[in-house]
Design a protein around this motif. Sequence first.
Motif, PDB file in Angstrom:
ATOM      1  N   ALA A  20      29.074  37.548  41.399  1.00  0.00           N
ATOM      2  CA  ALA A  20      29.032  37.194  42.813  1.00  0.00           C
ATOM      3  C   ALA A  20      30.458  37.043  43.321  1.00  0.00           C
ATOM      4  CB  ALA A  20      28.276  35.880  42.992  1.00  0.00           C
ATOM      5  N   PRO A  21      30.726  37.421  44.543  1.00  0.00           N
ATOM      6  CA  PRO A  21      32.089  37.345  45.049  1.00  0.00           C
ATOM      7  C   PRO A  21      32.543  35.913  45.258  1.00  0.00           C
ATOM      8  CG  PRO A  21      30.574  37.948  46.802  1.00  0.00           C
ATOM      9  CD  PRO A  21      29.787  37.961  45.535  1.00  0.00           C
ATOM     10  N   ALA A  22      33.815  35.680  45.031  1.00  0.00           N
ATOM     11  CA  ALA A  22      34.375  34.354  45.292  1.00  0.00           C
ATOM     12  C   ALA A  22      34.433  34.134  46.799  1.00  0.00           C
ATOM     13  CB  ALA A  22      35.779  34.268  44.695  1.00  0.00           C
ATOM     14  N   SER A 109      35.840  33.993  39.295  1.00  0.00           N
ATOM     15  CA  SER A 109      35.570  34.015  40.731  1.00  0.00           C
ATOM     16  C   SER A 109      34.973  32.693  41.191  1.00  0.00           C
ATOM     17  CB  SER A 109      34.645  35.186  41.087  1.00  0.00           C
ATOM     18  OG  SER A 109      33.414  35.096  40.410  1.00  0.00           O
ATOM     19  N   TYR A 110      34.135  32.084  40.372  1.00  0.00           N
ATOM     20  CA  TYR A 110      33.564  30.794  40.742  1.00  0.00           C
ATOM     21  C   TYR A 110      34.618  29.688  40.695  1.00  0.00           C
ATOM     22  CZ  TYR A 110      28.750  32.635  40.440  1.00  0.00           C
ATOM     23  OH  TYR A 110      27.578  33.326  40.634  1.00  0.00           O
ATOM     24  N   SER A 390      35.144  40.588  39.528  1.00  0.00           N
ATOM     25  CA  SER A 390      33.875  40.613  40.257  1.00  0.00           C
ATOM     26  C   SER A 390      33.826  41.799  41.209  1.00  0.00           C
ATOM     27  CB  SER A 390      33.691  39.316  41.053  1.00  0.00           C
ATOM     28  OG  SER A 390      33.590  38.204  40.207  1.00  0.00           O
ATOM     29  N   LYS A 391      34.921  42.033  41.899  1.00  0.00           N
ATOM     30  CA  LYS A 391      34.985  43.142  42.852  1.00  0.00           C
ATOM     31  C   LYS A 391      34.956  44.482  42.128  1.00  0.00           C
ATOM     32  CE  LYS A 391      37.743  44.818  46.772  1.00  0.00           C
ATOM     33  NZ  LYS A 391      38.934  44.576  47.607  1.00  0.00           N
ATOM     34  N   ILE A 392      35.700  44.584  41.039  1.00  0.00           N
ATOM     35  CA  ILE A 392      35.747  45.820  40.259  1.00  0.00           C
ATOM     36  C   ILE A 392      34.368  46.154  39.709  1.00  0.00           C
ATOM     37  CG2 ILE A 392      36.670  46.844  38.133  1.00  0.00           C
ATOM     38  CD1 ILE A 392      39.229  45.129  38.692  1.00  0.00           C
ATOM     39  N   ALA A 426      42.187  46.069  43.513  1.00  0.00           N
ATOM     40  CA  ALA A 426      41.448  44.818  43.413  1.00  0.00           C
ATOM     41  C   ALA A 426      42.317  43.702  42.825  1.00  0.00           C
ATOM     42  CB  ALA A 426      40.189  45.003  42.569  1.00  0.00           C
ATOM     43  N   PHE A 427      43.127  44.058  41.834  1.00  0.00           N
ATOM     44  CA  PHE A 427      44.006  43.052  41.225  1.00  0.00           C
ATOM     45  C   PHE A 427      45.050  42.563  42.222  1.00  0.00           C
ATOM     46  CE2 PHE A 427      43.166  45.205  36.902  1.00  0.00           C
ATOM     47  CZ  PHE A 427      42.176  44.293  36.582  1.00  0.00           C
TER      48      PHE A 427
END
Length: 428
Positions: A20-22, A109-110, A390-392, A426-427
Amino acid sequence: MRTRVLIAGLAAVGLVAACAPAQNTPAAGGGGDDKTGTVRVWLFDEANRAPKEAAVKEAIAEFKAAHSGVEVDVQWIPVEGRADKFSGAFNDPASAPDVAEFGNTDVSSYAATGALADLTGDLSSWKEGADILPAVLETAKSGGKTYGLPWFTGIRALYYRTDIFAELGLKPPTTLAELTETAKTIRAKKPELYGISVGGKYTYAMLPFLWAHGGEIAKQDGGKWKSTVDSEQAKAGVTAYANLLKADICPPEQCANLTGTQSITAFAGGKAGMSIGGDFNRKAVEAGQVKGKYAIIPLPGTEAGKIAPAFAGGNLLGVFNASKRKSLAVEFTELLGGAKYQEKMYVAMGNLPTLGSVQQKLAASDPSVKPFVDTLTAGTKFVPATAAWSKIDAQNVLPTAIQQIATGGKDPATALTAAAAEMNKAFG
């Protein structure tokens, strides 16, 4: 997160777990330490919840018996909808639970939201804390802090059909190159079968190939992550995996879009001579057509006698900073994540424990556990400990590259150069 009977996956698994996205705005703290009241717990729902729920209810009864005036309320969270659920808790602490289950690929991400409590000190002082396998504990960390108690781990190994191997006079492969040749032999002599059922969307089956060839997903340079999937070693590993998605093994028109769950379902349904599956997949395989006709060995490396590094998937139990009953939350987490209930969860769901003593006990009594324990002991690896993963993962960067190579849409160098560029975006 997990491809598994347990929907989380996470990773999974499959492993569960998708990420899940941050959130952009870190959630505020403001918790407390009341000694009575209701401890609110979020756990992932299951395709068959009953065995898991029975073990959890037993833990709740034990906990309540030891804590007068305390109730435990469990809410079962559908994995597919957890992103919205957790996002709400991150942005509105009043809606947050005290304890929650989540996938280890979501940790960074969390943690970036500020919503999770740092459990480093709690686990250090916990009497069973020293028994947590070090490699597994690493998957619960972000920025040097531990944000969850590893509840179970997901390790993948090689499933193979003993009846097919006996019929064709085959021996279990001792290297990844032998695995490819064995898969070709099965497909050639039994064209109704996949030589090995794997998929273009099965990232966690591909990664051991990448790692076994000496590659890495990414490396840190000056505190910043940089993709290395375009290195020669990584390219060799990804290509070796993508070559399994060919007409003479697992045709790309049928296999390029397979996920981990679909790959193991094909094996369980008698449609493949081999597959790469987790300890968490055994119940599904046992319920399939190949029951009594398969065995499991560690996925071999590039050299005979070596084991390919596996992805250490799994789920954690964490505590929210907003909890008004932090001590109770930590105590319940340690009870449910302790040896007694890790063993019960193994019996109920097939989840591989994270405590070394429990693993060894189970391996001694159940030979089918040994290949996974041996794989874990040989050394596992994990995804980059950054919220960017998470995005990757959500963007299917690596699956896209695998599919392009498998179908001939792009050569390995071009596909992985593009994948590395997307990862580096993303990084940041």
